[in-house]
Write an enzyme that holds these catalytic residues in place. Structure first.
Site, mmCIF file in Angstrom:
data_model
loop_
_atom_site.group_PDB
_atom_site.id
_atom_site.type_symbol
_atom_site.label_atom_id
_atom_site.label_comp_id
_atom_site.label_asym_id
_atom_site.label_seq_id
_atom_site.Cartn_x
_atom_site.Cartn_y
_atom_site.Cartn_z
ATOM 1 C CB SER A 1 -0.876 0.005 1.253
ATOM 2 O OG SER A 1 -0.046 0.120 2.399
ATOM 3 C CG ASN B 1 -2.520 -6.095 5.558
ATOM 4 O OD1 ASN B 1 -1.477 -6.631 5.921
ATOM 5 N ND2 ASN B 1 -2.739 -4.808 5.721
ATOM 6 C CB THR B 2 -6.696 -8.119 8.854
ATOM 7 O OG1 THR B 2 -6.905 -6.822 8.286
ATOM 8 C CG2 THR B 2 -7.027 -8.066 10.319
ATOM 9 C CG ASN C 1 -6.187 -7.921 -2.385
ATOM 10 O OD1 ASN C 1 -6.007 -8.685 -3.323
ATOM 11 N ND2 ASN C 1 -6.039 -6.613 -2.487
ATOM 12 C CG HIS D 1 -9.621 -5.370 -2.346
ATOM 13 N ND1 HIS D 1 -8.496 -4.649 -2.051
ATOM 14 C CD2 HIS D 1 -9.624 -5.532 -3.690
ATOM 15 C CE1 HIS D 1 -7.847 -4.381 -3.171
ATOM 16 N NE2 HIS D 1 -8.515 -4.903 -4.182
ATOM 17 C CG ASP E 1 -3.430 -3.311 -1.766
ATOM 18 O OD1 ASP E 1 -4.333 -3.542 -2.584
ATOM 19 O OD2 ASP E 1 -3.545 -3.507 -0.535
#
Ligand code: G3H
Ligand code: ZN
Length: 289
Positions: free
Chosen positions: A63, A236-237, A234, A212, A98
């Site tokens: 990002s 991330n968390t 996607n 996402h 991103d």
């Protein structure tokens, strides 16, 4: 618009590629490619090592805020290229911007050597989103960089089916991130994803779709999303939670630890386990040939 997969060969035989070839194959064969967000050198290394072990193609998503945290576009490009070389990585790797917030951010990433960009102009009007996406695509195309766009918005405004169709027709974008009830971060309450809408978008947009905010979604929802045409997922968390939970346990166990390398590495196994679990669920293991 599918530009050919570009292979950038450095001294070894590693490849940094755009996402077109791996996403269209995933769509055809019914699996998904993970896009894991990178936050620092160690995460990049852990993800590359685990995906290489799994022989799974991978998208490294950075990002704008992570990029500036890590020292800018060029630092990230060199970090990824040098790790691929140093670790002797043999899988296709995509370096992806991103949620690029502007045409300039996308151009900056492309100039620095990113092989894929996402323009997230979803907060703008439909026409502005179309125009900005066209501008990014015309810049990206000459450099064999793939482009993802978002339509609808993850803060609750679901994607309009007709707009999704018009958007892909007007822009020729390579992949599309729709909003079907998915959210970034930790979900609270019942998660309701509109799979009918997702399937409809897949039929009319005819490009690989991107999911996402996929952290926290159960196996069934992920599999249904892939069935409905999602080829890039996607995450991330979920990696952040796995890594930080393990690190916190380590620090509680060893309250005298002070070497940052030891502390950061204490989350390595948990992060790799999570990556492997996702790779299995997405069906991308052994798809790197
Ligand atoms: O663009 C990044 C993702 O959509 C990650 O979402 O943090 O909910 O996994 P997540
Ligand atoms: Zn996202």
């Amino acid at each position: 618009m599918l530009v050919k997969c570009v292979k950038i060969i450095l001294e070894g035989d590693y490849v940094l590629v755009n996402s077109n070839e791996i996403l269209s194959r995933a769509l055809k064969e019914g699996y998904a490619i993970p896009a894991y967000n990178i936050n620092n050198l160690e995460w990049t290394r852990f993800i590359l090592e685990e995906c290489n072990k799994d022989k799974a193609p991978v998208i490294l998503g950075a990002s704008e805020s992570a990029i500036s945290y890590m020292g800018g576009f060029k630092t990230v490009v060199n970090l990824v290229k040098n790790l691929i070389d140093y670790l002797n990585i043999k899988i296709p790797v995509v370096l992806h911007l991103d949620h690029g917030k502007s045409v300039d951010a996308c151009k900056g990433a492309i100039d620095a050597g990113f092989t894929s960009v996402m323009l997230d102009a979803s907060s703008k009007s439909f026409d502005e989103n179309v125009n900005d996406t066209i501008e990014v695509i015309s810049y990206a195309k000459s450099k064999n960089v793939s482009v993802e766009a978002e339509i609808g918005s993850l803060n609750g405004e679901v994607t309009n089916l007709d707009e999704a169709k018009d958007f892909t027709l007007q822009t020729g974008v390579d992949s599309l991130a729709p909003s079907i009830g998915n959210l970034h971060g930790i979900y609270t309450g019942e998660i309701k994803l509109d799979f009918d809408l997702l399937g409809g978008i897949c039929k009319s947009a005819k490009v690989p779709l991107v999911l996402h905010g996929a952290s926290g979604l159960d196996e069934n929802k992920i599999k249904t999303a892939i069935f409905c045409g999602v080829s890039k997922i996607n995450i991330n968390t979920d990696l952040q939670i796995a890594w930080s939970t393990s690190l916190r346990k380590f620090l509680n166990y060893d309250d005298k630890a002070y070497d940052p390398r030891v502390i950061i590495k204490s989350g390595e196994l948990a992060l790799k386990k999570e990556v492997h679990k996702k790779n299995e669920l997405f069906g991308c293991i052994n798809k790197a040939n």
